[in-house]
Design a protein around this motif. Structure first.
Motif, PDB file in Angstrom:
ATOM      1  N   LEU A 121      65.757  24.974   1.659  1.00 18.15           N
ATOM      2  CA  LEU A 121      66.787  25.513   2.536  1.00 18.15           C
ATOM      3  C   LEU A 121      67.606  24.375   3.125  1.00 18.15           C
ATOM      4  CD1 LEU A 121      64.632  28.214   4.311  1.00 18.15           C
ATOM      5  CD2 LEU A 121      66.477  28.609   2.688  1.00 18.15           C
ATOM      6  N   VAL A 122      66.977  23.218   3.151  1.00 19.08           N
ATOM      7  CA  VAL A 122      67.630  22.025   3.685  1.00 19.08           C
ATOM      8  C   VAL A 122      67.418  20.888   2.685  1.00 19.08           C
ATOM      9  CG1 VAL A 122      67.481  20.279   5.506  1.00 19.08           C
ATOM     10  CG2 VAL A 122      67.401  22.691   6.106  1.00 19.08           C
ATOM     11  N   ARG A 123      68.404  20.056   2.578  1.00 18.32           N
ATOM     12  CA  ARG A 123      68.346  18.909   1.698  1.00 18.32           C
ATOM     13  C   ARG A 123      68.222  17.641   2.530  1.00 18.32           C
ATOM     14  NH1 ARG A 123      72.906  17.322  -1.058  1.00 18.32           N
ATOM     15  NH2 ARG A 123      74.217  18.820  -0.014  1.00 18.32           N
ATOM     16  N   GLU A 124      67.372  16.722   2.111  1.00 20.06           N
ATOM     17  CA  GLU A 124      67.299  15.435   2.771  1.00 20.06           C
ATOM     18  C   GLU A 124      68.353  14.539   2.139  1.00 20.06           C
ATOM     19  OE1 GLU A 124      63.794  12.703   3.155  1.00 20.06           O
ATOM     20  OE2 GLU A 124      62.878  14.588   3.773  1.00 20.06           O
ATOM     21  N   VAL A 125      69.129  13.865   2.973  1.00 15.70           N
ATOM     22  CA  VAL A 125      70.187  13.021   2.440  1.00 15.70           C
ATOM     23  C   VAL A 125      69.923  11.583   2.830  1.00 15.70           C
ATOM     24  CG1 VAL A 125      72.679  12.614   2.375  1.00 15.70           C
ATOM     25  CG2 VAL A 125      71.814  14.938   2.661  1.00 15.70           C
ATOM     26  N   ASP A 126      69.703  10.753   1.850  1.00 19.68           N
ATOM     27  CA  ASP A 126      69.395   9.353   2.098  1.00 19.68           C
ATOM     28  C   ASP A 126      70.681   8.548   2.008  1.00 19.68           C
ATOM     29  OD1 ASP A 126      67.107   6.938   0.569  1.00 19.68           O
ATOM     30  OD2 ASP A 126      68.399   6.851   2.328  1.00 19.68           O
TER      31      ASP A 126
ATOM     32  N   PRO B 292      72.201  21.532   5.460  1.00 22.94           N
ATOM     33  CA  PRO B 292      71.793  22.856   4.974  1.00 22.94           C
ATOM     34  C   PRO B 292      72.147  22.964   3.491  1.00 22.94           C
ATOM     35  CG  PRO B 292      73.703  23.037   6.417  1.00 22.94           C
ATOM     36  CD  PRO B 292      73.241  21.616   6.470  1.00 22.94           C
ATOM     37  N   ASN B 293      71.258  23.539   2.734  1.00 22.42           N
ATOM     38  CA  ASN B 293      71.451  23.604   1.294  1.00 22.42           C
ATOM     39  C   ASN B 293      72.179  24.889   0.918  1.00 22.42           C
ATOM     40  OD1 ASN B 293      71.289  22.606  -1.213  1.00 22.42           O
ATOM     41  ND2 ASN B 293      69.095  22.877  -1.472  1.00 22.42           N
ATOM     42  N   LYS B 294      73.438  24.947   1.295  1.00 27.17           N
ATOM     43  CA  LYS B 294      74.180  26.173   0.956  1.00 27.17           C
ATOM     44  C   LYS B 294      75.312  25.856   0.009  1.00 27.17           C
ATOM     45  CE  LYS B 294      76.100  25.918   5.621  1.00 27.17           C
ATOM     46  NZ  LYS B 294      76.257  26.526   6.926  1.00 27.17           N
ATOM     47  N   GLU B 295      75.069  24.876  -0.820  1.00 27.67           N
ATOM     48  CA  GLU B 295      76.053  24.472  -1.813  1.00 27.67           C
ATOM     49  C   GLU B 295      76.594  25.677  -2.573  1.00 27.67           C
ATOM     50  OE1 GLU B 295      75.454  20.203  -2.702  1.00 27.67           O
ATOM     51  OE2 GLU B 295      74.679  21.196  -4.468  1.00 27.67           O
ATOM     52  N   GLN B 296      75.671  26.504  -2.994  1.00 28.58           N
ATOM     53  CA  GLN B 296      75.998  27.740  -3.690  1.00 28.58           C
ATOM     54  C   GLN B 296      77.096  28.481  -2.929  1.00 28.58           C
ATOM     55  OE1 GLN B 296      74.718  28.224  -6.456  1.00 28.58           O
ATOM     56  NE2 GLN B 296      74.468  30.363  -6.971  1.00 28.58           N
TER      57      GLN B 296
ATOM     58  N   VAL C 231      70.357  25.088  12.097  1.00 29.73           N
ATOM     59  CA  VAL C 231      70.539  24.460  10.787  1.00 29.73           C
ATOM     60  C   VAL C 231      71.690  25.112  10.034  1.00 29.73           C
ATOM     61  CG1 VAL C 231      69.534  24.292   8.468  1.00 29.73           C
ATOM     62  CG2 VAL C 231      68.211  23.551  10.449  1.00 29.73           C
ATOM     63  N   PHE C 232      71.703  26.427  10.030  1.00 26.03           N
ATOM     64  CA  PHE C 232      72.686  27.083   9.180  1.00 26.03           C
ATOM     65  C   PHE C 232      74.066  27.198   9.813  1.00 26.03           C
ATOM     66  CE2 PHE C 232      68.860  27.738   6.907  1.00 26.03           C
ATOM     67  CZ  PHE C 232      69.289  27.429   5.628  1.00 26.03           C
TER      68      PHE C 232
ATOM     69  N   ILE D  89      59.292  21.619   6.251  1.00 32.51           N
ATOM     70  CA  ILE D  89      59.071  22.949   5.664  1.00 32.51           C
ATOM     71  C   ILE D  89      60.387  23.478   5.077  1.00 32.51           C
ATOM     72  CG2 ILE D  89      58.463  25.358   6.196  1.00 32.51           C
ATOM     73  CD1 ILE D  89      56.657  24.144   8.474  1.00 32.51           C
ATOM     74  N   LEU D  90      61.472  23.258   5.812  1.00 28.68           N
ATOM     75  CA  LEU D  90      62.786  23.697   5.339  1.00 28.68           C
ATOM     76  C   LEU D  90      63.196  22.934   4.084  1.00 28.68           C
ATOM     77  CD1 LEU D  90      64.708  24.027   8.727  1.00 28.68           C
ATOM     78  CD2 LEU D  90      63.920  25.873   7.257  1.00 28.68           C
ATOM     79  N   VAL D  91      62.860  21.646   4.063  1.00 29.20           N
ATOM     80  CA  VAL D  91      63.191  20.825   2.891  1.00 29.20           C
ATOM     81  C   VAL D  91      62.380  21.303   1.691  1.00 29.20           C
ATOM     82  CG1 VAL D  91      63.071  18.500   1.886  1.00 29.20           C
ATOM     83  CG2 VAL D  91      63.895  18.809   4.235  1.00 29.20           C
ATOM     84  N   GLU D  92      61.094  21.558   1.950  1.00 29.31           N
ATOM     85  CA  GLU D  92      60.218  21.982   0.878  1.00 29.31           C
ATOM     86  C   GLU D  92      60.653  23.312   0.287  1.00 29.31           C
ATOM     87  OE1 GLU D  92      56.089  20.529   1.774  1.00 29.31           O
ATOM     88  OE2 GLU D  92      55.699  22.596   1.160  1.00 29.31           O
ATOM     89  N   SER D  93      61.172  24.188   1.122  1.00 25.84           N
ATOM     90  CA  SER D  93      61.596  25.488   0.608  1.00 25.84           C
ATOM     91  C   SER D  93      63.062  25.462   0.174  1.00 25.84           C
ATOM     92  CB  SER D  93      61.331  26.584   1.642  1.00 25.84           C
ATOM     93  OG  SER D  93      61.620  26.120   2.937  1.00 25.84           O
TER      94      SER D  93
END
Ligand SMILES: [Zn+2]
Length: 141
Positions: A52-57, A67-71, A12-13, A46-50
């Protein structure tokens, strides 16, 4: 944490753009051959809930993830030339800049980095700075 999950996290990362569960499965299997489809489908929520990952529709039947590493990808580093202290600042314009210059060349940006070398405040005040290489965060850009 199981080895399978570690492989999934790792896969993922490594991603810098959108992926489907099946694509993730393929990539996780390159890291650990034993990763099962069921584990991927159990781990993604689980990754989405925490966060760490974003769901993209994107309006299709396929679910895409990212992966939610926008930061991380929209941070710029300003590094003191003297003490090497690293200041992280949010740089939301970077995504725009990266996609604009890439589009001009007909390319798709994968990752980008902005690093600025500067003189830190201590250097400006004293003409030298203490050499501790601590990482400081600054909320102001
Ligand atoms: Zn300095």
């Amino acid at each position: 944490m199981t080895g399978q999950r570690m492989a999934i996290f790792e896969a993922v990362f490594k991603e810098s753009s959108h992926f489907t569960a099946e694509e993730l499965l393929d990539k996780a299997r390159l890291i650990d051959r034993t990763v099962s489809r069921a584990t991927v489908y159990r781990t993604l929520p689980i990754l989405v809930e925490s966060c760490l990952v974003r769901e993209v529709d994107i309006g299709t039947n396929l679910k895409y993830y990212m992966p939610n590493k926008e930061q991380g990808s929209h941070q710029a580093q300003v590094i003191c030339n003297d003490c090497q202290k690293i200041f992280e600042i949010p740089a939301p314009f970077m995504e725009w800049y990266g996609s604009t210059v890439s589009a001009k060349l007909g390319l798709t940006p994968i990752s980008q980095r902005l690093q600025v070398t500067a003189s830190c405040q201590e250097y400006q005040a004293k003409g030298f700075c203490s050499k501790d290489k601590t990482i400081e965060s600054s909320a102001s850009a």
